[in-house]
Design a protein around this motif. Structure first.
Motif, PDB file in Angstrom:
ATOM      1  N   PRO A  50      50.546 -19.343   0.020  1.00 47.01           N
ATOM      2  CA  PRO A  50      49.929 -18.356   0.945  1.00 47.01           C
ATOM      3  C   PRO A  50      50.155 -16.908   0.510  1.00 47.01           C
ATOM      4  O   PRO A  50      49.254 -16.084   0.588  1.00 47.01           O
ATOM      5  N   GLU A  51      51.374 -16.594   0.013  1.00 49.15           N
ATOM      6  CA  GLU A  51      51.658 -15.189  -0.336  1.00 49.15           C
ATOM      7  C   GLU A  51      50.919 -14.732  -1.595  1.00 49.15           C
ATOM      8  O   GLU A  51      50.834 -13.538  -1.874  1.00 49.15           O
ATOM      9  N   ASP A  52      50.367 -15.704  -2.360  1.00 48.78           N
ATOM     10  CA  ASP A  52      49.616 -15.329  -3.562  1.00 48.78           C
ATOM     11  C   ASP A  52      48.117 -15.287  -3.319  1.00 48.78           C
ATOM     12  O   ASP A  52      47.350 -14.889  -4.188  1.00 48.78           O
ATOM     13  N   ALA A  53      47.702 -15.714  -2.117  1.00 53.91           N
ATOM     14  CA  ALA A  53      46.271 -15.702  -1.808  1.00 53.91           C
ATOM     15  C   ALA A  53      45.804 -14.264  -1.631  1.00 53.91           C
ATOM     16  O   ALA A  53      46.556 -13.400  -1.174  1.00 53.91           O
ATOM     17  N   GLU A  54      44.552 -14.010  -1.973  1.00 58.00           N
ATOM     18  CA  GLU A  54      44.046 -12.630  -1.953  1.00 58.00           C
ATOM     19  C   GLU A  54      44.030 -12.027  -0.552  1.00 58.00           C
ATOM     20  O   GLU A  54      44.186 -10.845  -0.365  1.00 58.00           O
ATOM     21  N   ASP A  55      43.882 -12.892   0.480  1.00 60.16           N
ATOM     22  CA  ASP A  55      43.800 -12.340   1.844  1.00 60.16           C
ATOM     23  C   ASP A  55      45.167 -12.249   2.508  1.00 60.16           C
ATOM     24  O   ASP A  55      45.273 -12.029   3.705  1.00 60.16           O
ATOM     25  N   ASP A  56      46.241 -12.422   1.726  1.00 58.15           N
ATOM     26  CA  ASP A  56      47.589 -12.369   2.332  1.00 58.15           C
ATOM     27  C   ASP A  56      47.862 -10.987   2.887  1.00 58.15           C
ATOM     28  O   ASP A  56      47.529  -9.978   2.281  1.00 58.15           O
ATOM     29  N   ASN A  73      51.670 -13.987 -16.135  1.00 62.95           N
ATOM     30  CA  ASN A  73      51.124 -14.653 -14.953  1.00 62.95           C
ATOM     31  C   ASN A  73      51.264 -13.772 -13.711  1.00 62.95           C
ATOM     32  O   ASN A  73      52.353 -13.297 -13.396  1.00 62.95           O
ATOM     33  N   GLN A  74      50.157 -13.581 -13.007  1.00 66.09           N
ATOM     34  CA  GLN A  74      50.173 -12.668 -11.856  1.00 66.09           C
ATOM     35  C   GLN A  74      51.095 -13.159 -10.734  1.00 66.09           C
ATOM     36  O   GLN A  74      51.710 -12.360 -10.029  1.00 66.09           O
ATOM     37  N   VAL A  75      51.213 -14.479 -10.569  1.00 65.83           N
ATOM     38  CA  VAL A  75      52.105 -15.044  -9.550  1.00 65.83           C
ATOM     39  C   VAL A  75      53.540 -14.555  -9.789  1.00 65.83           C
ATOM     40  O   VAL A  75      54.264 -14.191  -8.855  1.00 65.83           O
ATOM     41  N   VAL A  76      53.943 -14.521 -11.058  1.00 62.23           N
ATOM     42  CA  VAL A  76      55.298 -14.071 -11.420  1.00 62.23           C
ATOM     43  C   VAL A  76      55.418 -12.563 -11.214  1.00 62.23           C
ATOM     44  O   VAL A  76      56.418 -12.071 -10.673  1.00 62.23           O
ATOM     45  N   ARG A  77      54.373 -11.833 -11.621  1.00 60.60           N
ATOM     46  CA  ARG A  77      54.431 -10.366 -11.449  1.00 60.60           C
ATOM     47  C   ARG A  77      54.552 -10.000  -9.966  1.00 60.60           C
ATOM     48  O   ARG A  77      55.308  -9.111  -9.584  1.00 60.60           O
ATOM     49  N   SER A  78      53.804 -10.719  -9.116  1.00 60.85           N
ATOM     50  CA  SER A  78      53.867 -10.447  -7.665  1.00 60.85           C
ATOM     51  C   SER A  78      55.274 -10.695  -7.131  1.00 60.85           C
ATOM     52  O   SER A  78      55.796  -9.912  -6.333  1.00 60.85           O
ATOM     53  N   ALA A  79      55.888 -11.801  -7.569  1.00 61.44           N
ATOM     54  CA  ALA A  79      57.260 -12.100  -7.116  1.00 61.44           C
ATOM     55  C   ALA A  79      58.217 -11.027  -7.613  1.00 61.44           C
ATOM     56  O   ALA A  79      59.162 -10.632  -6.903  1.00 61.44           O
ATOM     57  N   ALA A 135      42.601  -3.761  -9.869  1.00 65.08           N
ATOM     58  CA  ALA A 135      43.455  -4.890  -9.462  1.00 65.08           C
ATOM     59  C   ALA A 135      42.984  -5.480  -8.133  1.00 65.08           C
ATOM     60  O   ALA A 135      42.270  -4.849  -7.366  1.00 65.08           O
ATOM     61  N   LYS A 136      43.428  -6.711  -7.892  1.00 60.26           N
ATOM     62  CA  LYS A 136      43.129  -7.346  -6.614  1.00 60.26           C
ATOM     63  C   LYS A 136      43.964  -6.707  -5.515  1.00 60.26           C
ATOM     64  O   LYS A 136      45.133  -6.386  -5.722  1.00 60.26           O
ATOM     65  N   VAL A 137      43.365  -6.561  -4.341  1.00 61.95           N
ATOM     66  CA  VAL A 137      44.044  -5.855  -3.241  1.00 61.95           C
ATOM     67  C   VAL A 137      45.367  -6.532  -2.890  1.00 61.95           C
ATOM     68  O   VAL A 137      46.375  -5.867  -2.645  1.00 61.95           O
ATOM     69  N   GLY A 138      45.387  -7.862  -2.877  1.00 60.42           N
ATOM     70  CA  GLY A 138      46.621  -8.577  -2.521  1.00 60.42           C
ATOM     71  C   GLY A 138      47.773  -8.212  -3.439  1.00 60.42           C
ATOM     72  O   GLY A 138      48.909  -8.027  -3.007  1.00 60.42           O
ATOM     73  N   HIS A 139      47.467  -8.087  -4.735  1.00 55.62           N
ATOM     74  CA  HIS A 139      48.513  -7.757  -5.715  1.00 55.62           C
ATOM     75  C   HIS A 139      48.930  -6.288  -5.571  1.00 55.62           C
ATOM     76  O   HIS A 139      50.109  -5.951  -5.637  1.00 55.62           O
ATOM     77  N   VAL A 140      47.939  -5.427  -5.338  1.00 61.03           N
ATOM     78  CA  VAL A 140      48.238  -3.994  -5.144  1.00 61.03           C
ATOM     79  C   VAL A 140      49.153  -3.804  -3.932  1.00 61.03           C
ATOM     80  O   VAL A 140      50.051  -2.962  -3.929  1.00 61.03           O
ATOM     81  N   THR A 141      48.933  -4.621  -2.887  1.00 60.11           N
ATOM     82  CA  THR A 141      49.776  -4.539  -1.683  1.00 60.11           C
ATOM     83  C   THR A 141      51.248  -4.707  -2.060  1.00 60.11           C
ATOM     84  O   THR A 141      52.119  -3.993  -1.563  1.00 60.11           O
ATOM     85  N   LEU A 161      39.264  -0.221   2.704  1.00 54.48           N
ATOM     86  CA  LEU A 161      40.069   0.360   3.796  1.00 54.48           C
ATOM     87  C   LEU A 161      41.536  -0.023   3.625  1.00 54.48           C
ATOM     88  O   LEU A 161      42.438   0.726   3.986  1.00 54.48           O
ATOM     89  N   LYS A 162      41.781  -1.217   3.054  1.00 54.95           N
ATOM     90  CA  LYS A 162      43.171  -1.663   2.853  1.00 54.95           C
ATOM     91  C   LYS A 162      43.888  -0.737   1.870  1.00 54.95           C
ATOM     92  O   LYS A 162      45.050  -0.370   2.083  1.00 54.95           O
ATOM     93  N   ILE A 163      43.184  -0.333   0.804  1.00 57.29           N
ATOM     94  CA  ILE A 163      43.800   0.590  -0.175  1.00 57.29           C
ATOM     95  C   ILE A 163      44.112   1.928   0.507  1.00 57.29           C
ATOM     96  O   ILE A 163      45.172   2.524   0.302  1.00 57.29           O
ATOM     97  N   LYS A 164      43.187   2.395   1.338  1.00 49.46           N
ATOM     98  CA  LYS A 164      43.437   3.662   2.066  1.00 49.46           C
ATOM     99  C   LYS A 164      44.672   3.519   2.960  1.00 49.46           C
ATOM    100  O   LYS A 164      45.515   4.418   3.028  1.00 49.46           O
ATOM    101  N   GLU A 165      44.747   2.379   3.626  1.00 45.14           N
ATOM    102  CA  GLU A 165      45.889   2.126   4.517  1.00 45.14           C
ATOM    103  C   GLU A 165      47.205   2.138   3.723  1.00 45.14           C
ATOM    104  O   GLU A 165      48.211   2.717   4.153  1.00 45.14           O
ATOM    105  N   LEU A 166      47.192   1.498   2.556  1.00 49.38           N
ATOM    106  CA  LEU A 166      48.401   1.464   1.711  1.00 49.38           C
ATOM    107  C   LEU A 166      48.776   2.877   1.244  1.00 49.38           C
ATOM    108  O   LEU A 166      49.950   3.239   1.202  1.00 49.38           O
TER     109      LEU A 166
END
Length: 1085
Positions: free
Chosen positions: A309-315, A403-409, A446-452, A490-495
């Motif tokens: 779930p935490e790696d999904a784009e809509d997380d 691997n993006q999963v590893v970078r996110s962690a 980048a994907k918004v989920g990863h940028v978050t 809008l998510k990027i603006k919020e961040l």
């Protein structure tokens, strides 16, 4: 009437609204007839339609619940007979369920002894040779006992015998299920007399649960609650069986063929056990088996074609999804870190973590990083002092993993480190900031989920940088302002808005050049009206509140009134708990900058906040039955005209029965933020808040036992701030009325704090209460101890925390033999209590304080041993120093300090030689305070102390320790000037000025020099040049308080007046800027 009633009830199930409304009106009329009870009984027993039989049972239950006293004795007896007869005849499970609930409500009014037929039926059915009868009997028993556990206490021994038989009935899983649910219901009410029976049930219980897992995973998940209940209620029952329980839970938790919800239930039991009984887990050598079982869960790859779930784009990026086993495995490690000694945990955990980190499998590398991330909070000291460089290196390398999963962690881990490993982690700024800025440079690709996740790491890191953020400010702010103006998402603006808040927290006035473009963007977001902008608006309010606190009154002040109005307009227009709570934070922040702007709006603001505190919105009861229709049961002849909803399981709600309710986080956060804001606004606005103090206090006070711990903690914090606010009001307006209000508050709040520290189960809440108690003592001083019993109450509770005897510490005394090692958070809790000791000492006469000090001193001294952790040793000598400092200012202090000097001197001298700089620092401070507090008594020890300090000065490299050495020498001089060889000591002292880190001690140093100038002017004049040079760094410094500046200014004026040539010579040797500072001070009147 029964036929007519059945017809009406069948019409209520029609899909036609008009028919339903007509039937509802007829039913209301029917309910006014006293014959309604027999009629419902007839329908319940005679209707051929199970849905109508169930409706009749539910209506009877609601009638009984609300109007039992109005039912005639004949109808009551008849109902008691009919319900049991119908129950045993009924074949539909849903109807049996409703009938059992009807019995449960009736027994509330009748008590078991007045309904012998029920007891007889339960006895026969549960022991019947017919499996169906046993099931039905156990269903009835379960519902009756769940609703009324206490009245059945006399029957517990008999019931436990029954359970031991039923638990062997492995071929009847439904019977096992109801048996275990019933055991769960009574566990909290069992006592010592049942404990042996309870203990002997555990092995059969585990086997029964194993059979239930195979038969029905949903029921097994519910039944496993019994393990949590047993741990929570009487943990000694399960201690002998802990290994077997853990083995069973791990089997379930690690079996990937079982449902996620069942595995989550099992793994959460492990976390709960570790939280309650970590030492038992360690003693029984269960740590390794637990880790061996959960690491494969932690490292598992998701199912084919799925993502974690935490790696999904809509997380959402907040890690709140805890419905999967992997998240639970992470949570278990987090719980271990918070509740186990780091040395013991790391010894077994790190080999597994390192294997994961070096694996070829990206999900194993991710698992290793998640593990490091969640260790940061609970084991912060251990990581900071023993392994920070190596773990940071690992995390930084992961940020460039393929691997993006590893970078996110890796980003998550870096965010956790930045939050919990301060201040050391900020020293790696030069290595980390370029990496993080690199992430931001590719914002749009980048994907918004990863940028978050990148923003999460960046924010946590930046927040703590302080002025070190300056070199990065232009790049950071250009990136953020560009995102605010140009980003499509809008998510990027919020961040970006959130990140500006973090930048402001570090930069303070350095942000001023960017303030106006930021404000313009925020205003644009805050005045938007569309739903999709809501999240961005909420974040904008949060950042606006941060700016109010950080950029300074001159910059923010002109906007303060507009911001308050903006908040009020938003809450008028939009009903959203997240938005409201951000307005509370904004008002709170504005109150610290410009309280007058808030005053005209206090009525409106407090009204909204008090509604939030009272509201039960977002809190819903578990509903047992579908609400197939809603009916108003209005009795015109009733004195109360309250409404009742049929088929609503629990119309009356008590939110304090936490187990039965689901609570939405937004409403919890709103209550928490409302408490925080009310406390701060009360303090900032002072007299203006007086009309709202009582109503605010009453609502906050009610939340002290709210189910959610964050709300309880905030409520205690606000109560403390109300006391501080009232003390300030009384000091500014010293009327008798204000004094009485202060004491009315203190008389309620302080006993409430004492009780909370003793009985509150959550450690974080107790830490909050102790911190607030300390703040109240700090502000109210002797006023807090006017009640003669107060000193003993507060002293005893501090002692209890130091001796680990409170509820949140286990409080049973069976595990305190292992003193040497404890979890860091347990040590931190004791530190909060320890901070209260010098505060008590400073508030009461020393002779009153002495008995308590004698009681806690052995505990403090036991933590100073060389075998203790650095944190313990530092806490011990630091607290001793502060106690001695407090004794300086109270009557009888010298006498009490003198009695202790022989015990404390060797401990402090040993601390001066410690390998850790913080322990040395606190020990040096303590020696100075010992000299000061004992007066002439300590003179015979001066030669030894001076020799220790002299040796130290030649070896010590830590600037803070050297600062405290200078201050300690000054305390010795000011206390016994004749006992110090000034011609040797003073030049060495002055050579180490100005102070480099501990600026508070400037007051001690310059007070001493001013005193010496009066006592031995020639000696001071001979050192005028270095003294003036040091003074030029201190004058005008924002790190030095006004009182110290004043002492120093007077000394410089004396020099200029009495020794003008020497003074001028000293000044002219300085850089121009420092010359100007000194010139301005001397010429000022």
């Amino acid at each position: 009437m029964a036929e007519e009633l059945e017809k009406i009830l069948s019409q209520l199930t029609e899909p036609d609204n008009a028919v339903i409304q007509q039937a509802t009106a007829q039913l209301k009329q029917a309910f006014k007839d006293p014959a309604i009870i027999p009629a419902l009984c007839a329908v319940m027993s005679g209707s051929l339609n199970p849905q109508i039989r169930q409706s009749a049972a539910v209506m009877l239950r609601l009638r009984v619940k609300k109007h039992w006293k109005k039912i005639s004795p004949e109808d009551r007896e008849s109902l008691k007979a009919v319900v049991l007869q119908v129950f045993m005849q009924e074949t539909e499970h849903t109807v049996q369920h409703s009938l059992s609930q009807l019995c449960a409500v009736m027994i509330k009014h009748e008590t078991p002894d007045r309904w012998s037929a029920l007891l007889q039926l339960l006895n026969q059915a549960t022991k019947s040779s017919n499996p169906r009868d046993r099931q039905v009997g156990l269903l009835l028993l379960n519902k009756v006992l769940e609703a009324n556990p206490e009245p059945f206490k006399p029957h517990y021994c008999q019931l436990l015998q029954l359970f031991s038989t039923v638990l062997q009935d492995h071929n009847n899983p439904t019977a096992l299920y109801y048996c275990i649910l019933t055991l769960t219901a009574i566990t909290a009410y069992t006592g010592k007399e049942e404990s042996n029976q309870m203990r002997s049930l555990i092995p059969s219980l585990i086997v029964a649960l194993q059979h239930l897992v195979k038969a029905d995973q949903g029921q097994a998940g519910e039944a496993m609650e019994v393990l949590n209940e047993l741990m929570d209620t009487e943990v000694s029952i399960i201690v002998p069986h802990v290994a077997g329980i853990v083995c069973f839970i791990l089997e379930v938790g690690s079996d990937a063929t079982l449902s996620d919800s069942l595995r989550v239930k099992a793994l959460s039991c492990i976390a709960f056990l570790i939280k309650l009984k970590s030492k038992t887990v360690l003693k029984q050598k269960l740590l390794n088996p637990i880790l061996q079982s959960i690491f494969p869960v932690l490292n598992a790859a998701p199912r084919a074609g799925e993502q974690d779930p935490e790696d999904a784009e809509d997380d959402s990026g907040d890690g709140t999804d805890n419905d999967n086993p992997k998240h639970c495995a992470v949570q278990i490690i987090d719980t271990m870190a918070l509740h186990m000694p780091p040395e013991k945990l790391f010894e077994q955990l790190m080999p597994l973590t390192l294997t994961s980190l070096t694996s070829e499998n990206p999900y194993e590398r991710k698992g290793g990083l998640m593990c490091l991330a969640v260790l940061a909070e609970g084991c912060a000291d251990h990581i900071r002092t023993k392994m920070l460089s190596s773990v940071l290196q690992t995390v930084c390398q992961s940020l460039s993993d393929s691997n993006q999963v590893v970078r996110s962690a890796g980003l998550f881990a870096l965010g956790q480190f930045s939050e919990h490993l301060q201040p050391e982690v900020s020293k790696y700024c030069a290595e980390l900031m370029p990496l993080l800025l690199g992430y931001l440079s590719s914002l749009n690709q980048a994907k918004v989920g990863h940028v978050t996740k990148a923003f999460y790491a960046l924010e946590n890191f930046m927040e703590n940088l302080g002025a070190d953020i300056e070199p990065y400010l232009p790049t950071l702010m250009d990136t953020m302002l560009s995102a605010l103006n140009n980003a499509e998402s809008l998510k990027i603006k919020e961040l970006a808005v959130s990140a500006i808040g973090a930048i402001a927290t570090a930069a303070h006035e350095l942000l001023v050049p960017y303030f106006h473009p930021v404000i313009e963007s925020l205003k644009g977001f805050l005045t938007a009206t569309t739903e999709e902008m809501r999240s961005l608006q909420t974040q904008s309010l949060g950042t606006l509140a941060t700016l109010a606190r950080t950029v300074g009154n001159d910059v923010f002040g002109p906007l303060a009134a507009e911001c308050v109005q903006l908040g009020l307009n938003l809450t008028d227009a939009i009903d959203d708990p997240d938005l409201r709570r951000c307005t509370y934070s904004l008002y709170s922040a504005v109150s610290t900058v410009s309280p007058d702007c808030l005053t005209p709006h206090l009525t409106a603001i407090t009204t909204v906040m008090l509604l939030a505190l009272k509201s039960s919105e977002g809190i819903t009861a578990h509903v047992e039955e579908d609400k197939t229709f809603v009916l108003l049961d209005e009795d015109d002849d009733d004195d109360c005209d309250d409404n009742e909803q049929f088929l609503e399981d629990e119309p009356v709600m008590d939110i304090h029965d936490a187990s039965g309710y689901i609570v939405e986080n937004s409403y919890i956060d709103e209550k928490e933020d409302a408490c925080d804001a009310l406390g701060e606004i009360a303090f900032s606005t002072g007299v203006a808040f007086q009309p709202f103090l009582e109503s605010s206090f009453q609502e906050v006070y009610k939340l002290r036992d709210f189910p959610h711990e964050d709300v309880r903690r905030a409520a205690f914090g606000a109560m403390g701030q109300f006391c501080q606010a009232q003390h300030k009001v009384w000091q500014e307006n010293p009327t008798e009325a204000n004094h009485q209000v202060l004491h009315r508050l203190l008389d309620v709040v302080l006993p409430c704090f004492v009780e909370a520290v003793r009985t509150e189960p959550e450690r974080q809440v107790v830490m909050g209460v102790l911190e607030t108690l300390n703040n109240v003592m700090k502000s109210s001083k002797e006023e807090a101890f006017k009640d003669p019993s107060r000193l003993k109450e507060i002293c005893n509770i501090i002692r209890d925390v130091l001796k680990q005897a409170t509820t949140c510490q286990g409080g049973d005394g069976d595990e305190t033999d292992d003193e040497e090692q404890q979890a860091e958070y347990d040590a931190m809790l004791q530190e909060f209590a320890g901070e209260g000791i010098p505060l008590v000492a400073s508030c009461v006469p020393a002779d009153s304080f002495a008995p308590f000090l004698n009681d806690v001193l052995p505990v403090l001294l036991s933590k100073a041993k060389s075998s203790c952790t650095v944190a313990d040793r530092s806490f011990s000598v630091g607290t001793i120093g502060e106690i001695l400092q407090a004794l300086v200012g109270v009557s009888g202090g010298q006498r009490v300090a003198s009695k202790l000097s022989k015990r404390l001197l060797p401990v402090l001298v040993a601390g001066v030689r410690d390998s850790d700089s913080e322990v040395r620092n606190n020990s040096v401070f303590g020696l100075g305070c010992l000299a000061q507090s004992t007066g002439p008594i300590c003179v015979s020890d001066y030669p030894m102390m001076l020799s220790v300090f002299s040796n130290m000065l030649t070896r010590e490299s830590n600037p803070r320790v050297i600062d405290n050495l200078c201050a300690a020498l000054c305390r010795m001089i000011m206390t016994n000037v004749e006992a110090v060889p000034l011609e040797q000591v003073l030049p060495a002292l002055v050579a180490h000025l100005p102070l480099k880190e501990d600026f508070e001690e400037n007051k001690t140093v310059f007070s001493c020099l001013a005193m010496l100038y009066t006592h031995s002017p020639d000696m001071v004049v001979n050192l005028m040049k270095p003294i003036v040079a040091a003074s030029s760094h201190v004058l005008g410094s924002k790190d030095v308080n006004k009182e110290t500046q004043h002492i120093l200014a007077l000394l410089m004026k004396e020099f200029a007046l009495q020794h003008s040539a020497d003074f001028q010579a000293a000044v002219t040797s300085l850089p121009v800027e420092q010359q100007a500072k000194l010139g301005a001070v001397v010429s000022a009147s």
